[in-house]
Design a protein around this motif. Structure first.
Motif, short mmCIF file in Angstrom:
data_model
loop_
_atom_site.label_atom_id
_atom_site.label_comp_id
_atom_site.label_asym_id
_atom_site.label_seq_id
_atom_site.Cartn_x
_atom_site.Cartn_y
_atom_site.Cartn_z
N VAL A 150 -0.47 -4.06 -11.01
CA VAL A 150 -0.91 -3.56 -9.82
C VAL A 150 -0.99 -1.87 -9.76
O VAL A 150 -1.75 -1.29 -9.31
N ARG A 151 0.11 -1.27 -10.62
CA ARG A 151 0.22 -0.13 -10.86
C ARG A 151 -1.05 0.63 -11.60
O ARG A 151 -1.71 1.50 -11.22
N ILE A 153 -4.11 -0.73 -11.86
CA ILE A 153 -5.26 -0.81 -10.93
C ILE A 153 -5.23 0.28 -9.88
O ILE A 153 -6.21 1.11 -9.62
N MET A 154 -3.92 0.47 -9.19
CA MET A 154 -4.07 1.62 -8.45
C MET A 154 -4.42 3.05 -9.05
O MET A 154 -5.26 3.70 -8.38
N MET B 62 -3.42 2.05 -1.13
CA MET B 62 -3.81 0.71 -1.08
C MET B 62 -2.76 -0.03 0.34
O MET B 62 -1.94 0.55 0.82
N PHE B 74 1.24 -0.07 1.64
CA PHE B 74 1.72 -0.77 0.64
C PHE B 74 3.13 -0.02 0.44
O PHE B 74 3.24 1.35 0.23
#
Lengths: 402, 74
Positions: A150-151, A153-154, B62, B74
């Motif tokens: 997730v990191r 992708i962010m 996000m 998030f």
């Protein structure tokens, strides 16, 4: 005495027995690696052993695609291959086609079966693959809320285009309940309305990645009307989810690269299009201007003034000719007049008077031509060259002129 | 008219790019009149503006989707 056979015959006979055996043709054997030698030719020679004994194994260079790790002494592995006879030494050995670390063995078989089954159903067929939108604005992510995936992708989304909206469904990606969680994530994001979604996780063992090999997950991806990019583990890990997804990304980072369009590239393209439009328009105007100028020249040339001047010229030429013609006519007439005057002069009665004749007029103004025109004492006017003589008739006498 | 307006709003960047290509092709044509050129040029500029407007330029964080389908930071 019994029949005697050659070594060759016996070995060939035994080899044939092995070859005809259905099970030995394709067999999975597990055991511990020993005497492992990577030969310079590319072949690998090793033995598999367990507490009961050993079996000689060889993996030929041409089969090396079936081995994805470096084999070493003591490893527990599962070897898939065929058992057959090596006639030179009269021994049998296992000809390896694929070698996997054990523990994966059962799962691997399950994986192969499901892959085969779904492939037969056409779930991997390219005609079902949906195109990934070039300019997705809302991008769904189904992965664990913690961890590198997730990191990554962010970070990549922020770098490429901070204006797209990422929506994460925090899924459980391994262990009990993982597949249900992933399936739910796909459906929830589909309902939330995203343009594309990334389904995946970071690297791990085959057991860790297993949820992405479950049929339920595969079906959820297949049924999802939103395009799905799979991103499971590392480059070398391929899961059922990867086969069924609309696009397979080797890693979560790569998935983000594929899903998030590059904003700088877009604005570059927009700027370029703008320049192109303006340039074309300028060219067009320039061209029209040139054409106008051309017409201007043409019109100037065709202006009535031009024609007028030409006609004026013609007119004045005509006038000159007319004048000259008239002049000569006049001269001619004058000349004729002079001639006539001379002729007239010759015929004039005054001329006759010059020669001694005179003209006699009665009082009535008539020319006296006979004696009957006058009587005695009538007054007469006698015209001579230099004047008039008044006279009175003295006598009238008839005379015969013969 | 309102329908056309809506359709324009629903156009994707790709569709607008496609139209833009057509406009540029039109402008490049030899026999296009000056009036048409102006019309094409303006529609091209309008498309470019629409492209820019499509990208709403607010940096986004996000969001996280919960089980009720609600989103949170998030």
């Amino acid at each position: 005495m019994q029949n005697v056979y050659t070594v060759k015959q016996v070995n060939a006979y035994i080899k044939n027995m092995f070859t005809q055996d259905y099970m030995l043709g394709r067999i999975y054997v597990k055991g511990e690696v020993s005497n492992c030698k990577y030969h310079t030719s590319g072949h690998i020679y090793f033995s598999l052993k367990d507490e009961s004994g050993t079996i000689a194994c060889v993996m030929f260079a041409g089969q090396r695609g079936g081995l994805s790790f470096r084999m070493s002494e003591g490893q527990q592995v599962i070897v898939m291959g065929a058992v057959n006879v090596y006639e030179r030494s009269g021994s049998y050995q296992l000809y390896a086609k694929e070698i996997r670390l054990d523990g994966e063995g059962v799962l691997y078989e399950k994986f192969q079966m499901l892959k085969h089954e779904l492939e037969e159903m056409g779930m991997f067929a390219s005609e079902y693959k949906k195109p990934i939108p070039d300019y997705a604005q809302r991008i769904g992510v189904v992965t664990a809320p913690t961890g590198a995936a997730v990191r990554d992708i962010m970070n990549i989304a922020r770098r490429r285009n901070p204006y797209v909206q990422l929506i994460l469904y925090p899924a459980q990606v391994q262990g009990e309940g993982a597949k249900e969680s992933i399936v739910r994530g796909i459906r929830m994001l589909q309902q939330a309305g995203v343009d594309v979604m990334i389904v995946g996780r970071g690297g791990g063992s085959i057991e860790d990645l297993w949820a992405f090999n479950e049929e339920e997950v595969a079906r959820a991806i297949f049924d999802c009307p939103v395009p799905v990019i799979s991103a499971v583990g590392h480059e070398t890990d391929t899961t059922i989810a990867d086969y069924v997804a609309d696009l397979r990304a080797p890693t979560p980072s790569a998935a983000a690269e594929l899903a998030v369009y590059d904003y700088r590239k877009l604005s570059g393209e927009l700027a370029e299009a703008k320049v192109r439009l303006s340039r074309l328009m300028r060219q067009k105007i320039q061209m029209e201007r040139l054409r106008t100028r051309e017409y201007q020249t043409k019109l100037k040339y065709l202006h009535p003034e031009h024609k007028l001047r030409e006609q004026q010229q013609w007119l004045s030429d005509m006038e000159d000719r007319l004048r000259a013609f008239m002049q000569s006519k006049l001269m001619e007439a004058r000349h004729r007049l002079a001639v006539n005057v001379e002729t007239m002069k010759g015929l004039s009665p005054v001329g006759k008077l010059n020669q001694g004749y005179s003209y006699v007029q009665s009082t009535a103004g008539r020319a006296v031509k006979t004696i009957r025109d006058v009587k005695k004492d009538d007054r007469l006017s006698i015209y001579v060259t230099d004047g008039i003589i008044r006279a009175v008739v003295d006598e009238v006498k008839e005379e015969e002129h013969g | 008219m309102a329908k056309a307006e809506k359709e324009r709003k629903d156009q994707t960047l790709n569709e607008i790019f496609g139209e833009l290509e057509e406009v540029i092709k039109g402008l490049e044509a030899e026999d296009v009149s000056l009036e048409d050129s102006f019309r094409l040029y303006h529609s091209g500029m309008d498309m470019l503006k629409r492209c820019s407007d499509k990208v709403d330029k607010i940096e986004k964080q996000m969001l996280v989707l919960d089980e009720e389908g609600e989103t949170h930071d998030f």
